[in-house]
Design a protein around this motif. Structure first.
Motif, mmCIF file in Angstrom:
data_model
loop_
_atom_site.group_PDB
_atom_site.id
_atom_site.type_symbol
_atom_site.label_atom_id
_atom_site.label_comp_id
_atom_site.label_asym_id
_atom_site.label_seq_id
_atom_site.Cartn_x
_atom_site.Cartn_y
_atom_site.Cartn_z
ATOM 1 N N ASP A 128 -72.798 -44.172 -41.499
ATOM 2 C CA ASP A 128 -71.610 -44.971 -40.904
ATOM 3 C C ASP A 128 -71.812 -44.337 -39.544
ATOM 4 O O ASP A 128 -71.363 -44.971 -38.526
ATOM 5 C CB ASP A 128 -70.437 -45.216 -41.416
ATOM 6 C CG ASP A 128 -70.096 -46.249 -42.600
ATOM 7 O OD1 ASP A 128 -71.307 -47.175 -42.681
ATOM 8 O OD2 ASP A 128 -69.527 -46.347 -43.167
ATOM 9 N N MET A 129 -71.777 -43.004 -39.470
ATOM 10 C CA MET A 129 -71.709 -42.178 -38.205
ATOM 11 C C MET A 129 -73.049 -41.974 -37.752
ATOM 12 O O MET A 129 -72.929 -42.090 -36.147
ATOM 13 C CB MET A 129 -70.954 -41.076 -38.471
ATOM 14 C CG MET A 129 -69.527 -41.089 -38.990
ATOM 15 S SD MET A 129 -68.722 -39.659 -39.325
ATOM 16 C CE MET A 129 -68.565 -38.870 -37.942
ATOM 17 N N PHE A 130 -74.151 -41.687 -38.139
ATOM 18 C CA PHE A 130 -75.356 -41.291 -37.826
ATOM 19 C C PHE A 130 -76.194 -42.582 -37.587
ATOM 20 O O PHE A 130 -77.194 -42.418 -36.723
ATOM 21 C CB PHE A 130 -75.837 -40.519 -38.695
ATOM 22 C CG PHE A 130 -75.523 -39.118 -38.555
ATOM 23 C CD1 PHE A 130 -76.066 -37.992 -37.819
ATOM 24 C CD2 PHE A 130 -74.259 -38.469 -39.468
ATOM 25 C CE1 PHE A 130 -75.799 -36.606 -37.740
ATOM 26 C CE2 PHE A 130 -73.820 -37.094 -39.415
ATOM 27 C CZ PHE A 130 -74.541 -36.376 -38.565
ATOM 28 N N ALA A 131 -75.989 -43.587 -38.200
ATOM 29 C CA ALA A 131 -76.836 -44.923 -37.859
ATOM 30 C C ALA A 131 -78.442 -44.400 -38.174
ATOM 31 O O ALA A 131 -78.738 -43.786 -39.186
ATOM 32 C CB ALA A 131 -76.662 -45.291 -36.487
ATOM 33 N N GLU A 132 -79.076 -44.811 -37.451
ATOM 34 C CA GLU A 132 -80.709 -44.625 -37.896
ATOM 35 C C GLU A 132 -80.899 -42.944 -37.645
ATOM 36 O O GLU A 132 -82.092 -42.662 -38.254
ATOM 37 C CB GLU A 132 -81.685 -45.353 -36.814
ATOM 38 C CG GLU A 132 -81.457 -44.791 -35.282
ATOM 39 C CD GLU A 132 -80.436 -45.191 -34.213
ATOM 40 O OE1 GLU A 132 -80.056 -44.750 -33.440
ATOM 41 O OE2 GLU A 132 -79.802 -46.190 -34.856
ATOM 42 N N LEU A 133 -80.138 -42.270 -37.494
ATOM 43 C CA LEU A 133 -80.496 -40.868 -37.317
ATOM 44 C C LEU A 133 -80.596 -40.385 -38.972
ATOM 45 O O LEU A 133 -81.027 -39.119 -39.027
ATOM 46 C CB LEU A 133 -79.523 -40.116 -36.582
ATOM 47 C CG LEU A 133 -79.728 -40.238 -35.060
ATOM 48 C CD1 LEU A 133 -78.580 -39.282 -34.296
ATOM 49 C CD2 LEU A 133 -81.105 -39.653 -34.727
ATOM 50 N N THR A 134 -79.895 -41.179 -39.919
ATOM 51 C CA THR A 134 -80.258 -40.526 -41.400
ATOM 52 C C THR A 134 -81.761 -40.869 -41.771
ATOM 53 O O THR A 134 -82.237 -39.903 -42.400
ATOM 54 C CB THR A 134 -79.398 -41.409 -42.360
ATOM 55 O OG1 THR A 134 -79.534 -42.827 -42.081
ATOM 56 C CG2 THR A 134 -77.880 -41.261 -41.723
#
Length: 246
Positions: free
Chosen positions: A50-56
């Motif tokens: 939810d906070m990192f979006a595609e960065l996960t």
């Protein structure tokens, strides 16, 4: 030359049929499977999607993918090229290899903010306090990068979308730096943040890393599928500048 480009998606979507591309379900923790690789196996931060979006997806690639070059694109945004099966306009292996012979890093072309700076654009679109917190973390943990961070207040263009293809050593170095900062920022932000708040910060930090490290890169245009056009984005940006953040 082994190249793996993660294609981040959170929903069912057509995927390029090319071994270079690795479809990855981001934010998979607690969600039904999509029949592709999930980002909640191995070392991961899938629950923070939810906070990192595609960065996960970038984090998962950093911790779980071993290739000579590693990259991240989106299910609806790819580097433009001569095409692969099912996608006539996206980069294929030959396209990517050709660019990597020029530089060890491939990035999307910069977005230009003609009427404001990178910092002021963020302030009009998001909560600028979040970016200021990131600046504090950069100054504390990586003071040699802080002058480049301050340059965000003067820059009028930046690389966005968290898209890249990097030689493995650069990719690992960048991810180690980026997530050390973002995970700390996440601890310092108040609750009830807007979705993908850390993803937005990550977009602005890429040029901070590039400027400080003086990494050579080559830019490539991006082909988009089902994304609003740049004219609409420009109109929204002007409205935010005139009327304030939505």
């Amino acid at each position: 030359m082994e190249i793996k480009i993660v294609v981040a998606t959170h929903k069912q979507a057509a995927m390029p049929k090319d071994d270079m591309y690795l479809p990855l379900q981001v934010g998979a923790a607690g969600s039904p499977g999509l029949g592709i690789q999930r980002d909640d196996v191995g070392e991961n931060i899938s629950k923070k999607h939810d906070m990192f979006a595609e960065l996960t997806g970038m984090y998962w690639a950093w911790k779980n993918v071993n290739a000579d070059y590693i990259g991240l694109v989106h299910y609806r945004r790819y580097f433009r090229g001569r095409g692969v099966e099912g996608f006539k306009e996206i980069a294929n292996m030959d396209d990517v290899q050709g660019l990597l012979h020029v530089a060890p890093v491939i990035l999307p072309r910069k977005r230009n903010y003609y009427v404001e700076t990178v910092y002021s654009q963020f302030a009009h679109a998001h909560d600028v306090m979040n970016l200021d917190v990131a600046g504090c973390v950069v100054k504390e943990k990586y003071p040699e990068y802080y002058s480049a961070f301050e340059n965000l207040k003067n820059r009028r263009s930046t690389h966005i979308c968290n898209m890249c293809i990097m030689r493995k050593d650069y990719f690992y170095e960048y991810c180690s730096w980026l997530f050390d900062i973002l995970l700390e920022v996440g601890l310092r932000l108040p609750d009830n943040q807007e979705p993908r708040c850390l993803g937005y910060i990550g977009e602005r930090l890429l040029d901070v890393w590039l400027e400080t490290r003086q990494v050579k890169y080559v830019e490539k245009s991006v082909v988009c599928y089902g994304v609003e056009n740049t004219v609409c984005k420009g109109i929204k940006m002007l409205k935010r500048k005139v009327f304030g953040r939505k």
